[in-house]
Design an enzyme around this catalytic site. Structure first.
Site, mmCIF file in Angstrom:
data_model
loop_
_atom_site.group_PDB
_atom_site.id
_atom_site.type_symbol
_atom_site.label_atom_id
_atom_site.label_comp_id
_atom_site.label_asym_id
_atom_site.label_seq_id
_atom_site.Cartn_x
_atom_site.Cartn_y
_atom_site.Cartn_z
ATOM 1 N N LYS A 6 -42.255 -71.267 44.795
ATOM 2 C CA LYS A 6 -42.717 -70.761 43.492
ATOM 3 C C LYS A 6 -43.098 -69.286 43.672
ATOM 4 C CE LYS A 6 -45.594 -72.590 39.782
ATOM 5 N NZ LYS A 6 -46.710 -73.487 39.498
HETATM 6 C C1 E4P Z 1 -47.255 -74.444 36.189
HETATM 7 O O1 E4P Z 1 -46.485 -74.384 37.095
HETATM 8 C C2 E4P Z 1 -48.636 -73.992 36.266
HETATM 9 O O2 E4P Z 1 -49.123 -74.421 37.503
HETATM 10 C C3 E4P Z 1 -49.527 -74.599 35.217
HETATM 11 O O3 E4P Z 1 -48.778 -75.359 34.293
HETATM 12 C C4 E4P Z 1 -50.463 -73.648 34.578
HETATM 13 O O4 E4P Z 1 -51.247 -74.336 33.630
HETATM 14 P P1 E4P Z 1 -52.607 -73.740 33.015
HETATM 15 O O5 E4P Z 1 -52.251 -72.624 32.100
HETATM 16 O O6 E4P Z 1 -53.216 -74.899 32.295
HETATM 17 O O7 E4P Z 1 -53.432 -73.274 34.180
#
Ligand code: E4P
Length: 217
Positions: A83
């Site tokens: 990622k």
């Molecule tokens: C996705 O890969 C992220 O880790 C996540 O969905 C972020 O979510 P949030 O905006 O609730 O922190």
């Protein structure tokens, strides 16, 4: 649409794996911090539970650092997806991983142009954050529809992974738009089962069945 769970809590992942609904997992540095656990150990444990893609995020923000960390993380298990943040450096690192056949998830996407750039460097997944757009009075789901249209116009293989999901309606809308994946917090996945008419209907069936005095086995 594939279901990923957005968490670093191994117990939650194990429980969801048993439902047969889980296609993969996403984590991020904030979720790892919340778990209070060692990052690489958590990723290794998740990869033992889940066969599908498991996103592990680099911490470096420079190209060389992201490449070094990503290559290291990719060795943890064959289903690790690297990622990477949607920055100029992140997209250069993404291109490097694309060329090496390592799967990537380009994260922190908030615009259609960003998603276009990620597709052009061959990202496996693009993660648009719908909840965080809604938080600032923009419409996160409009972004998903725009990315779907752009990717379909050019037959990009990059999969749209809807992230930052805060409600069950966002899951429905993702599926209606044709997103490839939704990464969903465990609490939202559990809410998806519920409907008051299901509970009420089952209660009546159980009561009426008991009144027949019959057994099936
Ligand atoms: C996705 O890969 C992220 O880790 C996540 O969905 C972020 O979510 P949030 O905006 O609730 O922190």
């Amino acid at each position: 649409m594939k279901f990923f769970v957005d968490t670093a809590e191994v117990d939650d992942i194990r429980e969801l794996q048993e439902t047969g609904l889980l296609d993969g997992v996403t984590t991020n540095p904030s979720l790892i911090a919340k778990s209070g656990r060692d990052f690489k150990q958590v990723i290794a444990e998740i990869c033992e539970i889940v066969d599908g893609p498991v996103s592990a995020e680099v911490a470096a923000t420079d190209v060389d650092g992201m490449i070094a960390e990503g290559e290291h993380l990719a060795k943890i298990a064959t289903n690790v997806v690297i990622k990477i943040p949607l920055t100029p450096a992140g997209l250069k690192a993404c291109k490097h991983f694309t060329n090496k056949g390592i799967k990537t998830n380009v994260t922190l996407c908030f615009s259609a142009n960003q998603a276009l750039l990620a597709a052009k460097v061959g990202a496996t997944y693009i993660s648009p954050f719908v909840g965080r757009l809604d938080d600032i009075n923009l419409n996160g789901m409009d972004l998903i529809a725009d990315i779907r249209a752009i990717y379909d116009n050019y037959d990009f293989d990059t999969q749209i992974l809807v992230a930052s999901i805060r409600s069950i309606n966002q899951v429905t809308e993702s599926a209606l738009i044709g997103a490839d994946v939704a990464t969903i917090p465990p609490a939202i996945i559990h809410k998806m089962y519920n409907h008051p008419l299901t509970a009420k209907g089952l209660e009546a069936f159980v009561k009426d069945w008991a009144s027949t005095g019959q057994t099936i086995l």
